[in-house]
Design a protein around this motif. Structure first.
Motif, PDB file in Angstrom:
ATOM      1  N   SER A 171      -8.142  -9.495   0.603  1.00  0.00           N
ATOM      2  CA  SER A 171      -7.471  -8.227   0.881  1.00  0.00           C
ATOM      3  C   SER A 171      -5.963  -8.351   0.983  1.00  0.00           C
ATOM      4  N   ALA A 172      -5.420  -9.535   0.745  1.00  0.00           N
ATOM      5  CA  ALA A 172      -3.969  -9.685   0.695  1.00  0.00           C
ATOM      6  C   ALA A 172      -3.416  -8.914  -0.500  1.00  0.00           C
ATOM      7  N   ILE A 173      -2.133  -8.621  -0.478  1.00  0.00           N
ATOM      8  CA  ILE A 173      -1.507  -7.892  -1.590  1.00  0.00           C
ATOM      9  C   ILE A 173      -1.728  -8.628  -2.903  1.00  0.00           C
TER      10      ILE A 173
ATOM     11  N   THR B 258      -0.480 -10.271  11.162  1.00  0.00           N
ATOM     12  CA  THR B 258      -0.722  -9.237  10.145  1.00  0.00           C
ATOM     13  C   THR B 258       0.067  -9.550   8.882  1.00  0.00           C
TER      14      THR B 258
ATOM     15  N   ARG C 175       5.286  -7.340  -1.888  1.00  0.00           N
ATOM     16  CA  ARG C 175       5.382  -8.401  -0.877  1.00  0.00           C
ATOM     17  C   ARG C 175       6.797  -8.495  -0.318  1.00  0.00           C
TER      18      ARG C 175
ATOM     19  N   SER D 153      -8.932  -9.953  11.127  1.00  0.00           N
ATOM     20  CA  SER D 153      -8.304  -8.972  12.008  1.00  0.00           C
ATOM     21  C   SER D 153      -8.688  -9.160  13.470  1.00  0.00           C
TER      22      SER D 153
ATOM     23  N   LEU E 109      -1.474 -10.118   5.104  1.00  0.00           N
ATOM     24  CA  LEU E 109      -1.099  -9.208   4.023  1.00  0.00           C
ATOM     25  C   LEU E 109      -0.262  -9.894   2.953  1.00  0.00           C
TER      26      LEU E 109
ATOM     27  N   TRP F 116      -3.581  -2.943   7.318  1.00  0.00           N
ATOM     28  CA  TRP F 116      -2.533  -3.905   7.684  1.00  0.00           C
ATOM     29  C   TRP F 116      -1.153  -3.382   7.302  1.00  0.00           C
ATOM     30  N   SER F 117      -1.055  -2.783   6.114  1.00  0.00           N
ATOM     31  CA  SER F 117       0.236  -2.258   5.643  1.00  0.00           C
ATOM     32  C   SER F 117       0.740  -1.151   6.569  1.00  0.00           C
TER      33      SER F 117
ATOM     34  N   THR G 129      -6.404  -3.723   3.481  1.00  0.00           N
ATOM     35  CA  THR G 129      -5.045  -3.875   2.960  1.00  0.00           C
ATOM     36  C   THR G 129      -4.169  -2.708   3.403  1.00  0.00           C
TER      37      THR G 129
END
Length: 414
Positions: free
Chosen positions: A244-246, A299, A264, A313, A303, A369-370, A366
């Motif tokens: 789920s990271a960018i 976080t 990013r 999380s 991300l 977190w953003s 994603t």
């Protein structure tokens, strides 16, 4: 007498009513997650690779033999982590898995208790059942138990580290986080906290514990260098599944490289602004600073790093618990909309709208977190601008409250 407890002559307070309502719901949720969901398991099985690796380690056989062309869970822990988890292979896999589930559940509960103490709250407070229910109803705790991984114990190490750091028990704080480093470095960004507060002794044990465990495990393992040559390169890659990271979602949806790097970079600036304002104006408010900065750091690592999985999380619980603080950045609805994104156990997969449902399901953590990073930065920047306009930057950027300031929560002792 029992019936009198059910209906006392004096009316109950709202807090008492909430506690009476939530304690049985929270306890039954814990039992359901442990005895039903976790024992039933799921297709994703993080425990079996660990058990097989521990068994191989005890029998002096190769450990790092995973085929990374498959997307099934792999064994990725270093030799120090293998040494710590080797005892799980002493008994048969089924009972070992049950004990591992129980150990993680107990670790989460103890972590919750330590969180309450950190914020000066007691077990008889209304916060206790709310916290217990919130933890075990979340995706992060539920899937940690169902997939049977070690994140519950890592959470306990994190909370112990933060509490000991606040109490200036630096060597013990380093030992707590050092044990988690021996298994996985997910909490490594938190070392920035003792760095900026100049608690140097933390680093002695934080680095010493995993180094000592590695020194012990290295000669006991048959193929320790395979972790370096085979596993470590895989850990450095950014995969396009269960990520789920960018960068993970960028690869999955085929985004151009410049857009992924641009996103990013934007969020890196957001994080840096937040951290600067926290350090400049809140480092003396230690409980607020430690819990908020730790949330921002973790976080950001989920991300912006190479791998972010939704159940990471769990490590944001100290930030979420900071909502009880008067000046918390979590006292607004957009922050909790973000929390829903990365904590919910709801599935957004839809048979009626498959493409939209799949995007919502894959992107919810994603986006959560953003949004959380944007909200925290927005709150801090707004406070800074307001304080500057009112000419009170020298006194900090906390908002001016109409009611008198309550008694501070004690966070340090010698």
């Amino acid at each position: 007498m029992f019936l009198g407890q059910l209906e006392p002559r004096t009316a109950r307070t709202t807090a008492e009513v909430v506690k009476f309502a939530l304690w049985p719901i929270a306890i039954m949720t814990v039992l359901h997650r442990v005895l039903v969901k976790a024992v039933n398991g799921a297709r994703t099985d993080d425990f079996t690779p660990v058990y097989k690796a521990a068994l191989a380690f005890l029998n002096r056989q190769p450990v790092y033999t995973a085929n990374f062309n498959w997307v099934d869970p792999h064994y990725l822990y270093p030799p120090s982590g293998t040494l710590l988890m080797a005892p799980i292979a002493v008994i048969d896999p089924e009972r070992s898995r049950w004990l591992f589930i129980l150990g993680n559940a107990v670790a989460v509960i103890v972590a919750g208790y330590l969180l309450l103490k950190m914020f000066g709250l007691a077990l008889d407070s209304v916060a206790a059942p709310i916290l217990l229910f919130g933890m075990f109803a979340s995706e992060t705790v539920t899937n940690t138990l169902v997939f049977t991984n070690i994140n519950g114990l890592v959470l306990l190490g994190e909370i112990a580290f933060l509490q000991l750091l606040l109490r200036r028990r630096d060597a013990w704080a380093g030992a707590a986080i050092g044990l988690t480093f021996a298994v996985k470095p997910i909490l490594a960004p938190l070392l920035l906290l003792p760095l900026v507060t100049k608690q140097w002794r933390v680093f002695v044990t934080a680095l010493g514990v995993p180094l000592v465990l590695t020194a012990v495990a290295w000669p006991l393992a048959v193929d320790p260098m395979e972790f370096v040559h085979h596993t470590l390169p895989y850990l450095m890659e950014s995969r396009d599944y269960f990520n789920s990271a960018i960068v993970g979602n960028g690869a999955y949806y085929g985004l151009p490289t410049w857009l992924t790097l641009g996103l990013r970079a934007v969020f890196a600036v957001v994080v840096l602004v937040s951290l600067w304002l926290l350090y400049r104006y809140y480092r003396e408010d230690r409980l607020f600073f430690v819990t908020t900065a730790s949330g921002v750091l973790l976080t950001a690592s989920f991300l912006l790093g190479s791998l972010g999985q939704m159940y990471y999380s769990m490590m944001l619980l100290p930030l979420l618990m900071s909502v009880v603080l008067r000046n918390s950045v979590m006292r607004n609805w957009p922050a909790w909309l973000a929390v829903y994104g990365f904590m919910t156990f709801d599935s957004w997969l839809s048979s009626r709208f498959p493409a939209t449902g799949r995007a919502a399901e894959y992107m919810k953590s994603t986006l959560g977190w953003s949004l959380l990073l944007l909200v925290i930065c927005g709150v801090l920047v707004a406070r800074y601008v307001t304080a500057k306009r009112e000419g009170r930057l020298a006194d900090g950027i906390d908002p001016i409250f109409d009611d008198p300031e309550p008694e501070k929560v004690p966070v340090a002792s010698t």
